[in-house]
Design a protein around this motif. Structure first.
Motif, PDB file in Angstrom:
ATOM      1  N   SER A  20     -11.642   2.095   3.645  1.00  0.00           N
ATOM      2  CA  SER A  20     -12.426   2.225   2.410  1.00  0.00           C
ATOM      3  C   SER A  20     -11.630   1.770   1.190  1.00  0.00           C
ATOM      4  O   SER A  20     -12.161   1.728   0.079  1.00  0.00           O
ATOM      5  CB  SER A  20     -12.830   3.695   2.227  1.00  0.00           C
ATOM      6  N   GLY A  21     -10.350   1.414   1.378  1.00  0.00           N
ATOM      7  CA  GLY A  21      -9.482   1.133   0.225  1.00  0.00           C
ATOM      8  C   GLY A  21      -9.478  -0.316  -0.214  1.00  0.00           C
ATOM      9  O   GLY A  21     -10.154  -1.181   0.346  1.00  0.00           O
ATOM     10  N   LYS A  22      -8.645  -0.542  -1.235  1.00  0.00           N
ATOM     11  CA  LYS A  22      -8.576  -1.850  -1.894  1.00  0.00           C
ATOM     12  C   LYS A  22      -7.961  -2.921  -0.983  1.00  0.00           C
ATOM     13  O   LYS A  22      -8.469  -4.031  -0.878  1.00  0.00           O
ATOM     14  CB  LYS A  22      -7.694  -1.656  -3.139  1.00  0.00           C
ATOM     15  N   LEU A  23      -6.897  -2.551  -0.309  1.00  0.00           N
ATOM     16  CA  LEU A  23      -6.214  -3.531   0.543  1.00  0.00           C
ATOM     17  C   LEU A  23      -7.145  -4.030   1.646  1.00  0.00           C
ATOM     18  O   LEU A  23      -7.225  -5.234   1.923  1.00  0.00           O
ATOM     19  CB  LEU A  23      -4.963  -2.885   1.156  1.00  0.00           C
ATOM     20  N   ARG A  52     -11.752   8.559   5.969  1.00  0.00           N
ATOM     21  CA  ARG A  52     -12.502   9.799   5.735  1.00  0.00           C
ATOM     22  C   ARG A  52     -13.885   9.496   5.174  1.00  0.00           C
ATOM     23  O   ARG A  52     -14.849  10.206   5.447  1.00  0.00           O
ATOM     24  CB  ARG A  52     -11.727  10.694   4.753  1.00  0.00           C
ATOM     25  N   THR A  53     -13.967   8.428   4.374  1.00  0.00           N
ATOM     26  CA  THR A  53     -15.254   8.040   3.792  1.00  0.00           C
ATOM     27  C   THR A  53     -16.192   7.575   4.904  1.00  0.00           C
ATOM     28  O   THR A  53     -15.753   6.866   5.816  1.00  0.00           O
ATOM     29  CB  THR A  53     -15.047   6.862   2.810  1.00  0.00           C
ATOM     30  N   TYR A  93      -7.265  12.097   8.679  1.00  0.00           N
ATOM     31  CA  TYR A  93      -6.007  11.537   9.177  1.00  0.00           C
ATOM     32  C   TYR A  93      -5.187  12.561   9.965  1.00  0.00           C
ATOM     33  O   TYR A  93      -4.308  12.209  10.718  1.00  0.00           O
ATOM     34  CB  TYR A  93      -5.195  10.952   8.013  1.00  0.00           C
ATOM     35  N   LEU A 126      -3.039   2.246   4.261  1.00  0.00           N
ATOM     36  CA  LEU A 126      -3.058   3.622   3.762  1.00  0.00           C
ATOM     37  C   LEU A 126      -1.841   3.904   2.906  1.00  0.00           C
ATOM     38  O   LEU A 126      -0.793   3.300   3.116  1.00  0.00           O
ATOM     39  CB  LEU A 126      -2.971   4.582   4.955  1.00  0.00           C
ATOM     40  N   GLU A 154       2.235  -0.905   6.147  1.00  0.00           N
ATOM     41  CA  GLU A 154       2.375  -1.606   4.867  1.00  0.00           C
ATOM     42  C   GLU A 154       3.410  -0.913   3.983  1.00  0.00           C
ATOM     43  O   GLU A 154       3.546   0.302   4.018  1.00  0.00           O
ATOM     44  CB  GLU A 154       1.041  -1.560   4.112  1.00  0.00           C
ATOM     45  N   LYS A 155       4.092  -1.672   3.186  1.00  0.00           N
ATOM     46  CA  LYS A 155       5.016  -1.087   2.216  1.00  0.00           C
ATOM     47  C   LYS A 155       4.225  -0.304   1.167  1.00  0.00           C
ATOM     48  O   LYS A 155       3.041  -0.568   1.010  1.00  0.00           O
ATOM     49  CB  LYS A 155       5.856  -2.160   1.530  1.00  0.00           C
ATOM     50  N   PRO A 156       4.810   0.579   0.389  1.00  0.00           N
ATOM     51  CA  PRO A 156       6.163   1.078   0.551  1.00  0.00           C
ATOM     52  C   PRO A 156       6.210   2.073   1.708  1.00  0.00           C
ATOM     53  O   PRO A 156       5.275   2.825   1.905  1.00  0.00           O
ATOM     54  CB  PRO A 156       6.449   1.768  -0.777  1.00  0.00           C
ATOM     55  N   TYR A 233      -1.191   6.386  -6.845  1.00  0.00           N
ATOM     56  CA  TYR A 233      -0.112   5.817  -6.021  1.00  0.00           C
ATOM     57  C   TYR A 233       0.956   5.197  -6.923  1.00  0.00           C
ATOM     58  O   TYR A 233       2.147   5.458  -6.777  1.00  0.00           O
ATOM     59  CB  TYR A 233      -0.717   4.772  -5.066  1.00  0.00           C
TER      60      TYR A 233
END
Ligand SMILES: NC(=O)C1=CN([C@@H]2O[C@H](COP(=O)(O)OP(=O)(O)OC[C@H]3O[C@@H](n4cnc5c(N)ncnc54)[C@H](OP(=O)(O)O)[C@@H]3O)[C@@H](O)[C@H]2O)C=CC1
Ligand SMILES: O=C1O[C@H](COP(=O)(O)O)[C@@H](O)[C@H](O)[C@H]1O
Length: 413
Positions: A20-23, A52-53, A93, A126, A154-156, A233
């Protein structure tokens, strides 16, 4: 990882956690679509979202579409089929049962594909706060019993060494090293890869990129936009952990590394690792950090702590500059200047290798103290150019600044 073989018929489940996120919406789904469109995904690939969405493919595709560079003439039929390969799973999660449901969803598709042998790739799009639970549950509940399993992080990877260590231990207990991909997407950018190509395939640069010729290397990551997306974040990690210790350090390694023994993943990684080991821990005197405040000329441009979504007492740096030195025969004495910031005067990401000045007596050249520079620019558009001095047209021997532009787009031949 093996190169993608589109004729490979093995069932492959690709799971995007945090879909559901930007990445996921801006980068991962567009990349998956581009691979699918170009017939570069193995035929048996099924894609799963996990977050979760509650997502529905019907609406999720509308969210992703603006980032997918669709050709309205050519793409719609294939785009529709692409979305039939996507399955949405809702889950927490930290709930083992939800991972069981994810595995069941994968097995259903893998079995439809008539395969017991199936590969599974888990992409953690995430924030690090979720990594422990997700890694543990994936490791226990979701690995492929017969095929390959991969986990992409993914970083960080954490806030610091101290918080990274327990995660590293957990990751290595849950997955074998060969299954773990801790990635930095800047390494896959065409310009980053050109740093490598340009340096090692051209005498001009393979012979001159060293402390005999180079005065300084400047790596810049500037973004005009204020912090807005993933503000919580960013406020926790700050600009140094967001882009400097990862993306910019990878660019530095690509500029500075010696020619690797071969172009294999292991040799390339070892070459970059050697540079990281050779970087001298900076003195605090060589570091500047700052935070943007309200613009004096444009009241619309708010200060960092004036945003409603940033705590008023935040001390998070939004700007940082550091001068790094590399203790190696090739680079000792050459400063590598890294600077990064949000809400800057413009948006630009580039690597600039500044050559030493040339003593030059040509007429009127005193006013023209131009150093040769090799510039590799990633943003706002990809370009590579060299700043040079040329003679001005006419009878007098006067110099002017000139640029040698190298085309890097697909139309190049
Ligand atoms: N955006 C980018 O361009 C890049 C991002 N990255 C890294 O990738 C990761 C993901 O980035 P991005 O998509 O921008 O991040 P987001 O903040 O958009 O988070 C992704 C998803 O994670 C879940 N999530 C967010 N915060 C929490 C939380 N506190 N607890 C549990 N779940 C949470 C949400 O899904 P839900 O609530 O539905 O479960 C959210 O949609 C980050 O670590 C980022 O540094 C790396 C390179 C580029
Ligand atoms: O990792 C990150 O990178 C993006 C920038 O990536 P790019 O490929 O668009 O240059 C940045 O916006 C984000 O803050 C950071 O987390």
């Amino acid at each position: 990882m093996q190169p993608i073989d589109p004729n490979n018929d093995t069932a492959t489940s690709f799971v995007v956690l945090g879909a559901s996120g930007k990445l996921a919406k801006e980068k991962i789904f567009p990349a998956l679509w581009a691979l699918y469109r170009d017939n570069r995904l193995p035929q048996g690939t099924r894609i799963f979202t996990y977050c979760r969405t509650k997502l529905h493919t019907r609406t999720f595709r509308l969210t992703c579409a603006p980032y997918m560079d669709l050709d309205p003439e050519r793409d719609p039929p294939k785009f529709n089929i692409f979305w039939t390969t996507v399955h949405c799973v809702q889950g927490q999660y930290d709930q083992a049962d939800d991972y069981v449901a994810l595995t069941e969803a994968m097995v259903r598709q893998e079995t439809k594909h008539n395969q017991v042998y199936a590969n599974r790739i888990f992409y953690l799009a995430l924030p690090p706060i979720t990594f422990d639970h997700v890694t543990l549950n994936l490791g226990r509940m979701c690995k492929s019993p017969l095929g390959c399993t991969r986990i992409v992080v993914e970083k960080p990877f954490a806030r610091n060494d101290l918080t990274f260590k327990p995660y590293q231990t957990l990751l290595c207990q849950s997955f074998k090293e060969s299954q773990i991909y801790m990635i930095d997407h800047y390494l896959s950018k065409q310009i980053s890869q050109n740093l490598f190509g340009l340096r090692f395939a051209n005498n001009l640069w393979s012979e001159t990129l060293n402390n005999r010729h180079v005065a300084a290397v400047l790596i810049t990551w500037k973004c005009e936009k204020p912090v807005k997306d993933h503000a919580e974040y960013f406020n926790f990690y700050g600009i140094i952990r967001d882009v400097m210790t990862n993306h910019m350090m990878q660019l530095l390694a690509l500029v500075a590394m010696d020619k690797p023994y071969s172009n294999t993943i292991d040799d390339l990684r070892d070459g970059r690792l050697k540079i990281f080991k050779d970087v001298v821990t900076p003195d605090m005197g060589d570091v500047i950090i700052g935070q943007y405040r309200r613009s004096e000329t444009d009241p619309e441009k708010m200060g960092y702590t004036e945003h409603s979504y940033i705590p008023k007492d935040s001390m998070t740096p939004t700007f940082a500059m550091v001068v790094l030195h590399i203790k190696s025969r090739r680079w000792s004495g050459v400063p590598f200047i890294l600077r990064a910031g949000q809400a800057m005067n413009d948006t630009k990401i580039e690597v600039r290798m500044q050559y030493k000045s040339v003593a030059c007596d040509e007429g009127n050249s005193k006013d023209l103290d131009i150093r040769n520079e090799l510039v590799l620019r990633l943003v706002p558009f990809e370009e590579i150019f060299m700043r040079l001095r040329l003679k001005q047209p006419g009878e007098e021997l006067c110099l002017k600044e000139a640029a040698l532009n190298l085309r890097v787009d697909e139309r190049d031949t």
